[in-house]
Scaffold this motif. Sequence first.
Motif, short mmCIF file in Angstrom:
data_model
loop_
_atom_site.label_atom_id
_atom_site.label_comp_id
_atom_site.label_asym_id
_atom_site.label_seq_id
_atom_site.Cartn_x
_atom_site.Cartn_y
_atom_site.Cartn_z
N GLY A 129 0.79 -1.23 0.00
CA GLY A 129 0.00 0.00 0.00
C GLY A 129 0.82 1.28 0.00
N GLU A 130 2.05 1.21 -0.50
CA GLU A 130 2.88 2.42 -0.56
C GLU A 130 2.27 3.44 -1.53
N THR A 131 2.52 4.71 -1.26
CA THR A 131 2.01 5.78 -2.13
C THR A 131 3.13 6.37 -2.99
N LYS A 132 4.36 5.95 -2.74
CA LYS A 132 5.48 6.40 -3.58
C LYS A 132 6.53 5.30 -3.66
N THR A 133 7.29 5.35 -4.72
CA THR A 133 8.42 4.44 -4.90
C THR A 133 9.39 5.14 -5.85
#
Length: 314
Positions: A129-133
Amino acid sequence: MKDLRIVFMGTPDFAVTILKKLIEDKYNVVGVITAPDKPAGRGRKLNQSAVKKYALTQDLPILQPTNLKSEDFLAELKALNADLQIVVAFRMLPTVVWKMPKEGTFNLHASLLPEYRGAAPINWAIINGETKTGVTTFFIDDKIDTGEIILKSEIEIKEDEIVGELHDRLMYLGADLVTKTVDLISSGEVKTTKQPELEKKAAPKLFPHNCKVDWTKPVSEIYNHIRGLNPYPAAWTNIKNGENEISAKIYGVDKEFSDHNLKVGTIVTSKKELKVAVKDGYLIINEIKLSGKKMLDIPSLLNGYTFEKDAIML
């Protein structure tokens, strides 16, 4: 600035985009190292890696070692006289290989290191569920994804993005970062940042056991798990439908938050909809592939397949 003799190491499509960028921007790629051809399909015909197929179109010297420590391979690699080696989606290198060029060997990794070291960083960023990478270049050392960081580039992960889409965006982002990294190294202006030793979030290899859907989890976690595996290797589940039990791979999904009294895993269908009861709502399935069948959208599936009233996903 582009006179460095570069040896490129990689295997899948992700690596091809980076190699293609180097060639098109006139960097001096003097050789390519990729995986040996492997038998595939019913006829067991030898299948070339994506990187090899592209390298052949560019008349690049190609080495395909089965053993990276063999004397023959090391002699051939040394003969390429590389100043720099670039690794994208390849194998772990022995010390004698990554230490060979005078400017070192750097790797492109599809995460913001030190987060998501390991084999499947793009998948796990979405699953968790990350919002950035993003992507990171770093000099290789004797451990996995732990070397000193050269550059990073960050992007947002869209709420409904599947791993196939994010993979492609990171691939192009990575191609730009690799050329910037080469320019820094060739200009002698490269500065690195040491990674902390402690691993934060890992990106282990994907196996059937960690691709199976756990229907006891909240709907948002299940939704992220499925889109983080779509289209490959795909989340899967078992379905008990009357007396039959089959497996299925699940692709496109949506989520619905609502209260209900249904048992977790219960399948609810209408003429054009299939959803699965979970503890805080429903997972709406838009595309599914039953074992032995082709992938179908739900209206097409329900046109020829019936779920019993007590059908459940296990």
